[in-house]
Write a protein that holds these residues in place. Structure first.
Motif, PDB file in Angstrom:
ATOM      1  N   ARG A  12      49.237 -51.440 -68.441  1.00  0.00           N
ATOM      2  CA  ARG A  12      48.031 -50.633 -68.235  1.00  0.00           C
ATOM      3  C   ARG A  12      46.882 -51.600 -68.026  1.00  0.00           C
ATOM      4  NH1 ARG A  12      48.070 -45.450 -72.149  1.00  0.00           N
ATOM      5  NH2 ARG A  12      48.188 -44.171 -70.300  1.00  0.00           N
ATOM      6  N   THR A  13      46.166 -51.434 -66.951  1.00  0.00           N
ATOM      7  CA  THR A  13      45.073 -52.341 -66.631  1.00  0.00           C
ATOM      8  C   THR A  13      43.813 -51.550 -66.285  1.00  0.00           C
ATOM      9  OG1 THR A  13      45.544 -52.428 -64.254  1.00  0.00           O
ATOM     10  CG2 THR A  13      46.718 -54.001 -65.657  1.00  0.00           C
ATOM     11  N   THR A  14      42.703 -52.256 -66.312  1.00  0.00           N
ATOM     12  CA  THR A  14      41.428 -51.695 -65.893  1.00  0.00           C
ATOM     13  C   THR A  14      40.906 -52.553 -64.753  1.00  0.00           C
ATOM     14  OG1 THR A  14      40.962 -51.012 -68.165  1.00  0.00           O
ATOM     15  CG2 THR A  14      39.104 -51.080 -66.646  1.00  0.00           C
ATOM     16  N   VAL A  15      40.453 -51.911 -63.689  1.00  0.00           N
ATOM     17  CA  VAL A  15      39.863 -52.647 -62.572  1.00  0.00           C
ATOM     18  C   VAL A  15      38.535 -53.215 -63.061  1.00  0.00           C
ATOM     19  CG1 VAL A  15      38.957 -52.508 -60.228  1.00  0.00           C
ATOM     20  CG2 VAL A  15      40.955 -51.134 -60.865  1.00  0.00           C
ATOM     21  N   SER A  16      38.424 -54.554 -63.070  1.00  0.00           N
ATOM     22  CA  SER A  16      37.200 -55.180 -63.572  1.00  0.00           C
ATOM     23  C   SER A  16      36.264 -55.613 -62.447  1.00  0.00           C
ATOM     24  CB  SER A  16      37.530 -56.377 -64.458  1.00  0.00           C
ATOM     25  OG  SER A  16      38.243 -57.358 -63.736  1.00  0.00           O
ATOM     26  N   ARG A  17      36.825 -55.874 -61.265  1.00  0.00           N
ATOM     27  CA  ARG A  17      35.999 -56.324 -60.142  1.00  0.00           C
ATOM     28  C   ARG A  17      36.794 -56.163 -58.868  1.00  0.00           C
ATOM     29  NH1 ARG A  17      34.532 -61.717 -57.974  1.00  0.00           N
ATOM     30  NH2 ARG A  17      36.069 -62.663 -59.347  1.00  0.00           N
ATOM     31  N   ILE A  18      36.101 -55.964 -57.767  1.00  0.00           N
ATOM     32  CA  ILE A  18      36.733 -55.893 -56.454  1.00  0.00           C
ATOM     33  C   ILE A  18      35.886 -56.731 -55.502  1.00  0.00           C
ATOM     34  CG2 ILE A  18      37.463 -54.407 -54.536  1.00  0.00           C
ATOM     35  CD1 ILE A  18      37.531 -52.074 -56.585  1.00  0.00           C
ATOM     36  N   SER A  19      36.538 -57.672 -54.800  1.00  0.00           N
ATOM     37  CA  SER A  19      35.830 -58.462 -53.788  1.00  0.00           C
ATOM     38  C   SER A  19      36.299 -57.981 -52.413  1.00  0.00           C
ATOM     39  CB  SER A  19      36.123 -59.956 -53.967  1.00  0.00           C
ATOM     40  OG  SER A  19      37.450 -60.261 -53.567  1.00  0.00           O
ATOM     41  N   THR A  27      38.361 -59.421 -50.605  1.00  0.00           N
ATOM     42  CA  THR A  27      39.762 -59.781 -50.377  1.00  0.00           C
ATOM     43  C   THR A  27      40.682 -59.536 -51.575  1.00  0.00           C
ATOM     44  OG1 THR A  27      39.306 -62.055 -51.053  1.00  0.00           O
ATOM     45  CG2 THR A  27      39.155 -61.553 -48.678  1.00  0.00           C
ATOM     46  N   HIS A  28      40.121 -59.408 -52.778  1.00  0.00           N
ATOM     47  CA  HIS A  28      40.950 -59.318 -53.980  1.00  0.00           C
ATOM     48  C   HIS A  28      40.500 -58.203 -54.924  1.00  0.00           C
ATOM     49  CE1 HIS A  28      42.199 -63.291 -52.628  1.00  0.00           C
ATOM     50  NE2 HIS A  28      43.250 -63.154 -53.424  1.00  0.00           N
ATOM     51  N   ILE A  29      41.466 -57.778 -55.746  1.00  0.00           N
ATOM     52  CA  ILE A  29      41.182 -56.861 -56.843  1.00  0.00           C
ATOM     53  C   ILE A  29      41.467 -57.622 -58.126  1.00  0.00           C
ATOM     54  CG2 ILE A  29      43.519 -55.863 -56.787  1.00  0.00           C
ATOM     55  CD1 ILE A  29      42.193 -53.166 -57.584  1.00  0.00           C
ATOM     56  N   TYR A  30      40.624 -57.430 -59.124  1.00  0.00           N
ATOM     57  CA  TYR A  30      40.748 -58.133 -60.398  1.00  0.00           C
ATOM     58  C   TYR A  30      41.005 -57.087 -61.481  1.00  0.00           C
ATOM     59  CZ  TYR A  30      38.743 -61.838 -57.603  1.00  0.00           C
ATOM     60  OH  TYR A  30      38.531 -62.763 -56.618  1.00  0.00           O
ATOM     61  N   LEU A  31      42.113 -57.266 -62.201  1.00  0.00           N
ATOM     62  CA  LEU A  31      42.546 -56.305 -63.210  1.00  0.00           C
ATOM     63  C   LEU A  31      42.563 -56.955 -64.581  1.00  0.00           C
ATOM     64  CD1 LEU A  31      45.611 -54.921 -61.223  1.00  0.00           C
ATOM     65  CD2 LEU A  31      43.316 -53.924 -61.339  1.00  0.00           C
ATOM     66  N   ASP A  32      42.203 -56.195 -65.587  1.00  0.00           N
ATOM     67  CA  ASP A  32      42.213 -56.662 -66.967  1.00  0.00           C
ATOM     68  C   ASP A  32      43.307 -55.902 -67.706  1.00  0.00           C
ATOM     69  OD1 ASP A  32      41.745 -57.386 -69.592  1.00  0.00           O
ATOM     70  OD2 ASP A  32      39.587 -56.986 -69.514  1.00  0.00           O
ATOM     71  N   ALA A  33      44.352 -56.618 -68.159  1.00  0.00           N
ATOM     72  CA  ALA A  33      45.471 -55.991 -68.867  1.00  0.00           C
ATOM     73  C   ALA A  33      45.291 -56.045 -70.394  1.00  0.00           C
ATOM     74  CB  ALA A  33      46.791 -56.651 -68.467  1.00  0.00           C
ATOM     75  N   ASN A  34      44.150 -56.529 -70.866  1.00  0.00           N
ATOM     76  CA  ASN A  34      43.862 -56.489 -72.298  1.00  0.00           C
ATOM     77  C   ASN A  34      43.664 -55.041 -72.725  1.00  0.00           C
ATOM     78  OD1 ASN A  34      43.310 -59.333 -73.487  1.00  0.00           O
ATOM     79  ND2 ASN A  34      42.320 -59.378 -71.477  1.00  0.00           N
ATOM     80  N   ALA A  35      43.898 -54.762 -73.999  1.00  0.00           N
ATOM     81  CA  ALA A  35      43.559 -53.442 -74.530  1.00  0.00           C
ATOM     82  C   ALA A  35      42.056 -53.238 -74.333  1.00  0.00           C
ATOM     83  CB  ALA A  35      43.918 -53.361 -76.011  1.00  0.00           C
ATOM     84  N   PRO A  36      41.621 -52.020 -74.039  1.00  0.00           N
ATOM     85  CA  PRO A  36      40.189 -51.792 -73.793  1.00  0.00           C
ATOM     86  C   PRO A  36      39.278 -52.264 -74.932  1.00  0.00           C
ATOM     87  CG  PRO A  36      41.437 -49.883 -73.084  1.00  0.00           C
ATOM     88  CD  PRO A  36      42.412 -50.804 -73.785  1.00  0.00           C
ATOM     89  N   LEU A  37      39.757 -52.269 -76.165  1.00  0.00           N
ATOM     90  CA  LEU A  37      38.923 -52.692 -77.292  1.00  0.00           C
ATOM     91  C   LEU A  37      39.254 -54.109 -77.777  1.00  0.00           C
ATOM     92  CD1 LEU A  37      38.790 -49.328 -79.265  1.00  0.00           C
ATOM     93  CD2 LEU A  37      36.977 -50.364 -77.886  1.00  0.00           C
TER      94      LEU A  37
END
Length: 141
Positions: free
Chosen positions: A107-114, A116-126
């Motif tokens: 489960r990931t959260t989209v943290s940034r989009i450029s 050319t790339h998408i950046y995902l954070d797979a850390n728990a939200p908290l």
């Protein structure tokens, strides 16, 4: 009767961050029921109910190490945008499930989009957050 390991308890709770923002609450819902020591809730929450008596209310502070852990930079994923399904239309903050290196779903959260790339954070939200809870013990079984 005080709560000890292996007891099943029912609690009402409200969880807040250090800025006072409520991130979760049982208000308006059935109480949370779990077995103490069963790994169903974060370790600090389990520790917080041990020794409580039915009807008791208390506030506890849980450091991130006893909650969802520190934010781990190794859990950040960078992928080319051309690998994102064309019909997805990702936005910052969107939750996505992606395949992990061992075939598991992350489960990931989209943290940034450029461009050319998408950046995902797979850390728990908290992850990385200290948590505060107000707990009321309703029942012990």
């Amino acid at each position: 009767m005080t709560v000890k390991k292996d007891d099943t308890v029912q609690v009402h709770y409200k969880g807040t961050l250090k800025d006072g923002k409520v991130f979760d609450s049982s208000e308006g819902r059935d109480p949370l029921q779990f077995k103490v020591g069963g790994g169903q809730v974060i370790p600090g929450f389990e520790k917080g109910v041990i020794g409580m008596e039915v009807g008791e209310k208390k506030k506890i502070h849980i450091p991130c190490a006893e909650a969802y852990g520190e934010h781990n930079p190794d859990m950040m994923i960078e992928a080319p945008l051309d690998q994102v399904p064309a019909d997805l239309n990702p936005e910052v903050g969107m939750m996505l499930e992606v395949g992990g290196p061992h075939g598991e779903l992350l489960r990931t959260t989209v943290s940034r989009i450029s461009e050319t790339h998408i950046y995902l954070d797979a850390n728990a939200p908290l992850a990385g957050e200290d948590l505060d809870f107000e707990i009321e013990l309703l029942a012990v079984k």
